[in-house]
Scaffold this motif. Structure first.
Motif, PDB file in Angstrom:
ATOM      1  N   LEU A  41       0.830  -1.209   0.000  1.00 47.29           N
ATOM      2  CA  LEU A  41       0.000   0.000   0.000  1.00 47.29           C
ATOM      3  C   LEU A  41       0.861   1.254   0.000  1.00 47.29           C
ATOM      4  O   LEU A  41       1.907   1.305   0.651  1.00 47.29           O
ATOM      5  CB  LEU A  41      -0.928   0.009   1.211  1.00 47.29           C
ATOM      6  CG  LEU A  41      -2.085  -0.982   1.137  1.00 47.29           C
ATOM      7  CD1 LEU A  41      -2.831  -1.031   2.455  1.00 47.29           C
ATOM      8  CD2 LEU A  41      -3.026  -0.626  -0.002  1.00 47.29           C
ATOM      9  N   ARG A  42       0.414   2.245  -0.724  1.00 46.50           N
ATOM     10  CA  ARG A  42       1.046   3.559  -0.757  1.00 46.50           C
ATOM     11  C   ARG A  42       0.112   4.538  -0.043  1.00 46.50           C
ATOM     12  O   ARG A  42      -1.109   4.457  -0.207  1.00 46.50           O
ATOM     13  CB  ARG A  42       1.248   4.049  -2.199  1.00 46.50           C
ATOM     14  CG  ARG A  42       1.986   3.106  -3.125  1.00 46.50           C
ATOM     15  CD  ARG A  42       3.458   3.021  -2.777  1.00 46.50           C
ATOM     16  NE  ARG A  42       4.326   2.376  -3.732  1.00 46.50           N
ATOM     17  CZ  ARG A  42       4.266   1.128  -4.153  1.00 46.50           C
ATOM     18  NH1 ARG A  42       3.308   0.355  -3.770  1.00 46.50           N
ATOM     19  NH2 ARG A  42       5.157   0.648  -4.985  1.00 46.50           N
ATOM     20  N   PRO A  43       0.661   5.452   0.738  1.00 47.50           N
ATOM     21  CA  PRO A  43      -0.206   6.421   1.411  1.00 47.50           C
ATOM     22  C   PRO A  43      -0.874   7.334   0.382  1.00 47.50           C
ATOM     23  O   PRO A  43      -0.219   7.871  -0.506  1.00 47.50           O
ATOM     24  CB  PRO A  43       0.744   7.203   2.323  1.00 47.50           C
ATOM     25  CG  PRO A  43       2.116   6.945   1.789  1.00 47.50           C
ATOM     26  CD  PRO A  43       2.077   5.645   1.045  1.00 47.50           C
ATOM     27  N   LEU A  44      -2.185   7.454   0.494  1.00 46.83           N
ATOM     28  CA  LEU A  44      -2.971   8.313  -0.390  1.00 46.83           C
ATOM     29  C   LEU A  44      -3.910   9.164   0.450  1.00 46.83           C
ATOM     30  O   LEU A  44      -4.648   8.622   1.280  1.00 46.83           O
ATOM     31  CB  LEU A  44      -3.821   7.478  -1.353  1.00 46.83           C
ATOM     32  CG  LEU A  44      -3.108   6.673  -2.420  1.00 46.83           C
ATOM     33  CD1 LEU A  44      -4.079   5.731  -3.104  1.00 46.83           C
ATOM     34  CD2 LEU A  44      -2.464   7.605  -3.440  1.00 46.83           C
ATOM     35  N   PRO A  45      -3.910  10.456   0.230  1.00 43.73           N
ATOM     36  CA  PRO A  45      -4.908  11.273   0.935  1.00 43.73           C
ATOM     37  C   PRO A  45      -6.300  10.953   0.402  1.00 43.73           C
ATOM     38  O   PRO A  45      -6.448  10.524  -0.745  1.00 43.73           O
ATOM     39  CB  PRO A  45      -4.495  12.712   0.615  1.00 43.73           C
ATOM     40  CG  PRO A  45      -3.642  12.624  -0.605  1.00 43.73           C
ATOM     41  CD  PRO A  45      -3.039  11.253  -0.630  1.00 43.73           C
ATOM     42  N   ASP A  46      -7.319  11.121   1.238  1.00 51.14           N
ATOM     43  CA  ASP A  46      -8.692  10.849   0.821  1.00 51.14           C
ATOM     44  C   ASP A  46      -9.083  11.626  -0.427  1.00 51.14           C
ATOM     45  O   ASP A  46      -9.884  11.163  -1.224  1.00 51.14           O
ATOM     46  CB  ASP A  46      -9.677  11.154   1.955  1.00 51.14           C
ATOM     47  CG  ASP A  46      -9.634  10.088   3.037  1.00 51.14           C
ATOM     48  OD1 ASP A  46      -9.179   8.961   2.746  1.00 51.14           O
ATOM     49  OD2 ASP A  46     -10.069  10.386   4.156  1.00 51.14           O
ATOM     50  N   GLU A  47      -8.512  12.792  -0.603  1.00 47.74           N
ATOM     51  CA  GLU A  47      -8.877  13.639  -1.750  1.00 47.74           C
ATOM     52  C   GLU A  47      -8.001  13.398  -2.977  1.00 47.74           C
ATOM     53  O   GLU A  47      -8.098  14.112  -3.977  1.00 47.74           O
ATOM     54  CB  GLU A  47      -8.837  15.122  -1.363  1.00 47.74           C
ATOM     55  CG  GLU A  47      -7.457  15.657  -1.008  1.00 47.74           C
ATOM     56  CD  GLU A  47      -7.002  15.342   0.410  1.00 47.74           C
ATOM     57  OE1 GLU A  47      -5.850  15.663   0.722  1.00 47.74           O
ATOM     58  OE2 GLU A  47      -7.784  14.785   1.198  1.00 47.74           O
ATOM     59  N   ALA A  48      -7.155  12.364  -2.954  1.00 48.90           N
ATOM     60  CA  ALA A  48      -6.281  12.072  -4.091  1.00 48.90           C
ATOM     61  C   ALA A  48      -7.124  11.840  -5.340  1.00 48.90           C
ATOM     62  O   ALA A  48      -8.088  11.075  -5.320  1.00 48.90           O
ATOM     63  CB  ALA A  48      -5.426  10.847  -3.804  1.00 48.90           C
ATOM     64  N   ASP A  49      -6.748  12.503  -6.436  1.00 48.57           N
ATOM     65  CA  ASP A  49      -7.481  12.309  -7.676  1.00 48.57           C
ATOM     66  C   ASP A  49      -6.967  11.064  -8.400  1.00 48.57           C
ATOM     67  O   ASP A  49      -6.005  10.423  -7.969  1.00 48.57           O
ATOM     68  CB  ASP A  49      -7.409  13.553  -8.563  1.00 48.57           C
ATOM     69  CG  ASP A  49      -6.001  13.894  -9.031  1.00 48.57           C
ATOM     70  OD1 ASP A  49      -5.068  13.092  -8.829  1.00 48.57           O
ATOM     71  OD2 ASP A  49      -5.842  14.982  -9.610  1.00 48.57           O
ATOM     72  N   SER A  50      -7.614  10.718  -9.501  1.00 48.56           N
ATOM     73  CA  SER A  50      -7.260   9.509 -10.247  1.00 48.56           C
ATOM     74  C   SER A  50      -5.807   9.507 -10.677  1.00 48.56           C
ATOM     75  O   SER A  50      -5.117   8.474 -10.595  1.00 48.56           O
ATOM     76  CB  SER A  50      -8.166   9.360 -11.469  1.00 48.56           C
ATOM     77  OG  SER A  50      -9.485   9.135 -11.069  1.00 48.56           O
ATOM     78  N   GLU A  51      -5.326  10.643 -11.127  1.00 51.67           N
ATOM     79  CA  GLU A  51      -3.932  10.735 -11.572  1.00 51.67           C
ATOM     80  C   GLU A  51      -2.960  10.412 -10.437  1.00 51.67           C
ATOM     81  O   GLU A  51      -1.969   9.700 -10.626  1.00 51.67           O
ATOM     82  CB  GLU A  51      -3.659  12.131 -12.130  1.00 51.67           C
ATOM     83  CG  GLU A  51      -2.285  12.274 -12.746  1.00 51.67           C
ATOM     84  CD  GLU A  51      -2.071  13.653 -13.365  1.00 51.67           C
ATOM     85  OE1 GLU A  51      -0.992  14.219 -13.121  1.00 51.67           O
ATOM     86  OE2 GLU A  51      -2.976  14.140 -14.062  1.00 51.67           O
TER      87      GLU A  51
END
Length: 187
Positions: A41-51
Motif C-alpha cells: 500500500l502507498r499512502p494516499l490522501p482521501d482527496e487524491a485524484d485519479s492521476e
C-alpha cells in the motif's frame, strides 16, 4: 482483513468454508483459475485524484500491463455519500460475465467479488492491498455494500472498459450480500 467464503449453489445461504488465511485463499483461487495477489500500500490522501492514485502504483500497473497486455487503467472511487450508490450497487450485484478480464486493485477500502464456479460460489472480500483478476467469461458479480467506501484501480485490454453480459441467473440474490460493516446479510 481479506476473507474468502465458499457457498454451495444448492445451499446458498450456508457457508461451507470461511477463511482469512492468505495462503489458503491464494491457493483456492489459483486452483479455480483466479489470479490473486497483494501489492504494498502507498499512502494516499482521501482527496487524491485519479492521476495521483495511478501515479502511486505506476510500477505495479506497468508490470501487469507488460505481462498481461492490459492497455488502459483507470480509477473508480465510491464513498458512502455518493448520490447514486444504490443504483451503482444494483448494477454490479447481478451475475454477469465479460469478454475481457476484470482486474481490480483495491488501493483503499473494500468490496466483495462473488465467483460462480460450477456448483459453488466463492465470495472474496477484497481489502486495501488486494489485487484480483477474474478471467474473461467467468460468471461473477460485485457487491460494494450499502455504504460503499473504496478506491480501486481497474485495468483493461479493451478500450471500452467494463462491459457486462448479464446471465439472468438468480443466484446472486440467493447468496448473502454485504451489510454496512462488510459482514454477510440476506436482503
Amino acid at each position: 482483513m481479506t476473507r474468502l467464503t465458499r457457498y454451495s449453489v444448492a445451499q446458498p445461504q450456508q457457508a461451507q468454508l470461511q477463511t482469512r488465511d492468505l495462503a489458503l485463499i491464494t491457493r483456492l483461487l489459483h486452483e479455480a483459475g483466479i489470479a490473486f495477489a497483494q501489492w504494498p500500500l502507498r499512502p494516499l490522501p482521501d482527496e487524491a485524484d485519479s492521476e495521483a492514485v495511478l501515479s502511486a502504483y505506476q510500477a505495479e500497473i506497468a508490470s501487469l500491463q507488460a505481462a498481461k497486455g492490459y492497455r488502459s487503467a483507470d480509477v473508480v472511487r465510491l464513498r458512502p455519500d455518493h448520490p447514486d450508490r444504490a443504483a451503482l450497487r444494483q448494477k454490479f450485484i447481478e451475475e454477469h460475465t465479460h469478454s475481457d478480464d476484470e482486474v481490480r486493485f483495491f488501493a483503499q477500502g473494500s468490496g466483495a467479488f462473488y465467483l460462480r464456479l460450477g456448483d459453488e460460489v466463492l465470495q472474496l472480500l477484497c481489502e486495501a492491498g488486494d489485487l484480483i483478476s477474474v478471467p474473461a467469461g467467468t460468471r461473477h458479480w460485485f457487491d460494494m455494500g450499502p455504504q460503499p467506501s473504496f478506491t480501486a484501480i481497474r485495468l483493461f485490454v479493451s478500450p471500452e472498459g467494463w462491459v457486462g453480459h448479464f446471465t439472468g441467473d438468480p443466484i446472486s440474490a440467493a447468496v448473502p450480500r454485504l451489510d454496512a460493516d462488510g459482514a454477510h446479510s440476506v436482503e
